[in-house]
Design a protein around this motif. Sequence first.
Motif, short mmCIF file in Angstrom:
data_model
loop_
_atom_site.label_atom_id
_atom_site.label_comp_id
_atom_site.label_asym_id
_atom_site.label_seq_id
_atom_site.Cartn_x
_atom_site.Cartn_y
_atom_site.Cartn_z
N ILE A 207 6.66 -10.34 43.95
CA ILE A 207 7.55 -9.56 44.84
C ILE A 207 6.82 -9.39 46.17
O ILE A 207 5.76 -8.77 46.22
N ASN B 173 -0.05 -12.64 51.49
CA ASN B 173 -0.69 -12.57 50.16
C ASN B 173 0.22 -13.11 49.07
O ASN B 173 -0.23 -13.87 48.21
N GLY B 174 1.50 -12.73 49.11
CA GLY B 174 2.44 -13.25 48.11
C GLY B 174 2.61 -14.75 48.23
O GLY B 174 2.59 -15.49 47.23
N ASP C 66 11.51 -12.13 48.69
CA ASP C 66 11.22 -11.20 49.79
C ASP C 66 12.53 -10.62 50.29
O ASP C 66 13.52 -11.33 50.41
N THR D 274 -3.08 -9.56 64.72
CA THR D 274 -3.70 -10.05 65.96
C THR D 274 -3.87 -11.56 65.90
O THR D 274 -4.21 -12.21 66.87
N LYS D 275 -3.61 -12.14 64.74
CA LYS D 275 -3.56 -13.59 64.53
C LYS D 275 -4.94 -14.23 64.62
O LYS D 275 -5.12 -15.26 65.24
N LEU D 276 -5.90 -13.56 63.99
CA LEU D 276 -7.26 -14.10 64.00
C LEU D 276 -7.75 -14.37 62.58
O LEU D 276 -7.57 -13.53 61.69
N HIS E 185 -11.01 -14.15 61.31
CA HIS E 185 -12.28 -13.63 61.83
C HIS E 185 -13.02 -12.84 60.76
O HIS E 185 -12.44 -12.41 59.76
N THR F 156 2.99 -7.89 45.62
CA THR F 156 2.32 -8.06 46.92
C THR F 156 3.26 -7.51 47.99
O THR F 156 3.64 -8.20 48.92
N MET F 157 3.63 -6.26 47.80
CA MET F 157 4.66 -5.68 48.67
C MET F 157 4.08 -5.01 49.91
O MET F 157 4.79 -4.32 50.64
N THR G 60 -5.26 -4.00 69.47
CA THR G 60 -4.17 -3.29 68.87
C THR G 60 -4.46 -1.79 68.86
O THR G 60 -5.59 -1.37 69.07
N GLY H 183 3.00 -3.71 63.40
CA GLY H 183 2.94 -3.94 61.96
C GLY H 183 2.20 -2.80 61.30
O GLY H 183 1.53 -2.02 61.97
N GLY I 242 -6.12 -6.24 51.97
CA GLY I 242 -6.26 -7.67 52.30
C GLY I 242 -6.06 -7.92 53.77
O GLY I 242 -5.51 -7.09 54.50
N LYS I 243 -6.55 -9.06 54.21
CA LYS I 243 -6.43 -9.48 55.61
C LYS I 243 -5.82 -10.87 55.62
O LYS I 243 -5.91 -11.59 54.62
C1 LIG Z 1 -1.80 -4.65 63.80
C2 LIG Z 1 -2.44 -5.49 62.76
C3 LIG Z 1 -3.31 -6.50 63.15
C4 LIG Z 1 -3.92 -7.29 62.17
N1 LIG Z 1 -4.71 -8.32 62.56
C5 LIG Z 1 -5.31 -9.11 61.65
C6 LIG Z 1 -6.08 -10.21 62.05
O1 LIG Z 1 -6.19 -10.54 63.23
N2 LIG Z 1 -6.69 -10.94 61.09
C7 LIG Z 1 -6.57 -10.63 59.77
O2 LIG Z 1 -7.20 -11.31 58.97
N3 LIG Z 1 -5.79 -9.63 59.35
C8 LIG Z 1 -5.14 -8.85 60.25
N4 LIG Z 1 -4.33 -7.83 59.86
C9 LIG Z 1 -4.11 -7.59 58.43
C10 LIG Z 1 -3.00 -8.49 57.88
O3 LIG Z 1 -1.97 -8.65 58.80
C11 LIG Z 1 -2.43 -7.89 56.60
O4 LIG Z 1 -3.48 -7.55 55.73
C12 LIG Z 1 -1.54 -8.87 55.86
O5 LIG Z 1 -0.56 -9.39 56.72
C13 LIG Z 1 -0.89 -8.18 54.69
O6 LIG Z 1 -0.05 -9.11 54.05
P1 LIG Z 1 0.81 -8.71 52.79
O7 LIG Z 1 1.36 -9.96 52.23
O8 LIG Z 1 0.00 -7.87 51.86
O9 LIG Z 1 1.94 -7.72 53.34
P2 LIG Z 1 3.28 -8.00 54.17
O10 LIG Z 1 3.14 -9.09 55.13
O11 LIG Z 1 3.72 -6.68 54.71
O12 LIG Z 1 4.28 -8.49 53.05
C14 LIG Z 1 4.89 -7.62 52.13
C15 LIG Z 1 6.29 -8.15 51.90
O13 LIG Z 1 6.89 -7.45 50.81
C16 LIG Z 1 8.28 -7.48 51.04
N5 LIG Z 1 8.92 -6.46 50.19
C17 LIG Z 1 8.68 -5.13 50.16
N6 LIG Z 1 9.50 -4.54 49.26
C18 LIG Z 1 10.26 -5.51 48.70
C19 LIG Z 1 11.30 -5.53 47.71
N7 LIG Z 1 11.72 -4.43 47.08
N8 LIG Z 1 11.86 -6.73 47.39
C20 LIG Z 1 11.46 -7.88 48.00
N9 LIG Z 1 10.49 -7.90 48.96
C21 LIG Z 1 9.90 -6.75 49.29
C22 LIG Z 1 8.41 -7.18 52.54
O14 LIG Z 1 9.64 -7.62 53.05
C23 LIG Z 1 7.22 -7.94 53.11
O15 LIG Z 1 7.57 -9.20 53.66
C24 LIG Z 1 -3.68 -7.04 60.80
C25 LIG Z 1 -2.79 -6.02 60.43
C26 LIG Z 1 -2.16 -5.26 61.39
C27 LIG Z 1 -1.19 -4.20 60.99
#
Ligand SMILES: Cc1cc2nc3c(=O)[nH]c(=O)nc-3n(C[C@H](O)[C@H](O)[C@H](O)COP(=O)(O)OP(=O)(O)OC[C@H]3O[C@@H](n4cnc5c(N)ncnc54)[C@H](O)[C@@H]3O)c2cc1C
Length: 500
Positions: A16, A21-22, A40, A53-55, A57, A213-214, A278, A322, A359-360
């Motif tokens: 999910i 990460n997902g 999703d 920030t799209k790095l 790093h 991975t929500m 940011t 974000g 996670g990053k």
């Molecule tokens: C401002 C900012 C800058 C950052 N810069 C960096 C960087 O430069 N380098 C780096 O390595 N990391 C960076 N990060 C960290 C990185 O962006 C996050 O750790 C990463 O994107 C998290 O991914 P995720 O898959 O866990 O979460 P998300 O991308 O938030 O994905 C979770 C998904 O779950 C879905 N979801 C939720 N509930 C449901 C449901 N009930 N049913 C179906 N789908 C659902 C959502 O729609 C969403 O798409 C940054 C973070 C932020 C906020």
Amino acid sequence: MKKKTLDENDFDIFVIGGGVNGAGILRDAAGRGYKCGLADMGDFGSATSSSSTKLFHGGLRYLESYQFRLVKESLRERDLLLNLMPHISWPVKFILPHNKNLRPYWILRLGLYIYDLLAGSTKLSKSVGINLRNNTVGSCLDKSFTRGLAYTDCWVEDSRLVLLNILDAEKKGAKAFSYSRVTNVQRKNGYWLVSIKSKDRSFEVKTRVLINTMGPWVNSLSQLEKNKNNQVMVRLIKGSHIVVRKLFNHNSAYIFQGKDGRIIFSIPYENDFTLIGTTEVEHKMGNEVKCSDEEKDYLCNFASGYFQRKLTKKDIVWDYSGVRALYENKNVEARNASRDYSFQLEEKKGAVLLIVYGGKITTYRKLAEKAVSKITALLNLKRKEWTATKHLPGGGFKLEDKEKLIVGILKKYKFLNRNWAERLFKTFGTDVEKVLGKAKTKKDLGRNFGSDLTEREVLWYINQEHARCVEDLIWRRSKLGLRLSSKQIRDLSSYIKKLN
Ligand SMILES: Cc1cc2nc3c(=O)[nH]c(=O)nc-3n(C[C@H](O)[C@H](O)[C@H](O)COP(=O)(O)OP(=O)(O)OC[C@H]3O[C@@H](n4cnc5c(N)ncnc54)[C@H](O)[C@@H]3O)c2cc1C
């Protein structure tokens, strides 16, 4: 897990959340031969994973909070990931300007020395001290900055990173549903029943392993499951970026230190722009994820302390925000809260649940590998790790050959200009020829929606890359939203609506 003939909606593993990460877990699991699916509620990558920030790093500033394990793993991943996707990722030199009001120079030098050490053997340049007086990178800065340091990290187009993982997983047999919200999960004997609702249908899937991975919504699964015990405290921190017309004429980026102890980046963006970010603001679930006026002022003032040009809100052409979900630790400031990830794994009545916290972008592949290996171990089935050496779609070439490949495209498709060819290559990599096909003239690519976004490209995004609406197309498949006029965006939107 017994191998048996599975129904269409019967999975070994169901994920999910289609953020990075997902998507990474889906690709890894599909490549190991599991029958897996993902849902999703929005477009893939539309939440935090397209707002970073799209790095790739290590996170220089995490050294201050002694997160050595995370920095080391991230730096190793940075180099590995660059090789697997050299079309959407490339090295960027960062300039850290210094004057007497900032952290002492020797501390920064030491920090970068440790950063270099933790990176191990790398093709990327090691850090060096630089004189800003006689260097192009110093010319746009305030005159008080006469010296600084330079080091290298990598850029990555985050939204395409998510998508390419999804597409590769699908090639390996996975099923991925966008705009499909998980509305309920029930633990049955030996499996989970997952209810999903999309625009035109509601359906259920069965899965032995459920992975959460929500991201910022990580705790809402326990509400769906009606199991409050599965909640851990996560801290939500909003981060915003602003985009302005380009502030300097070179390809290096800057890392600036603020009086409040924070740092921000100013990065060359999409040829004609500069990305600045940011912020870090505590966020409450349910509040709008939007760059506030205070954040805009903060970023403009921060950057204006460094550049000769002074920025105001009027200079902003685009902004995005974000939300990070970090482990709750109220005793530390947001900037020092750990960016590391962790898992919670449990099996009850033969139904397995894996919850991913934190996670990053940089650690997504390693996180996915560890997550799938945990499941493999639990199910007593050894299936080999494989993602460290297999490139993402379009990324099967060496970084040093990039220029040669772009020139090759210009030769084959004579009607393209340099910017256009480069944009397409940074989007599709070696798959660009699949998109352009046998086109001999611009006309062969159909209608031009503006900024060389042709009908052929639009249809590719829709038919091959799950794009459903104009936002998917102009902000996540591409960044053409920065260039198209409001009228062009409206026209594109009506064109897409007519196709649906
Ligand atoms: C401002 C900012 C800058 C950052 N810069 C960096 C960087 O430069 N380098 C780096 O390595 N990391 C960076 N990060 C960290 C990185 O962006 C996050 O750790 C990463 O994107 C998290 O991914 P995720 O898959 O866990 O979460 P998300 O991308 O938030 O994905 C979770 C998904 O779950 C879905 N979801 C939720 N509930 C449901 C449901 N009930 N049913 C179906 N789908 C659902 C959502 O729609 C969403 O798409 C940054 C973070 C932020 C906020």
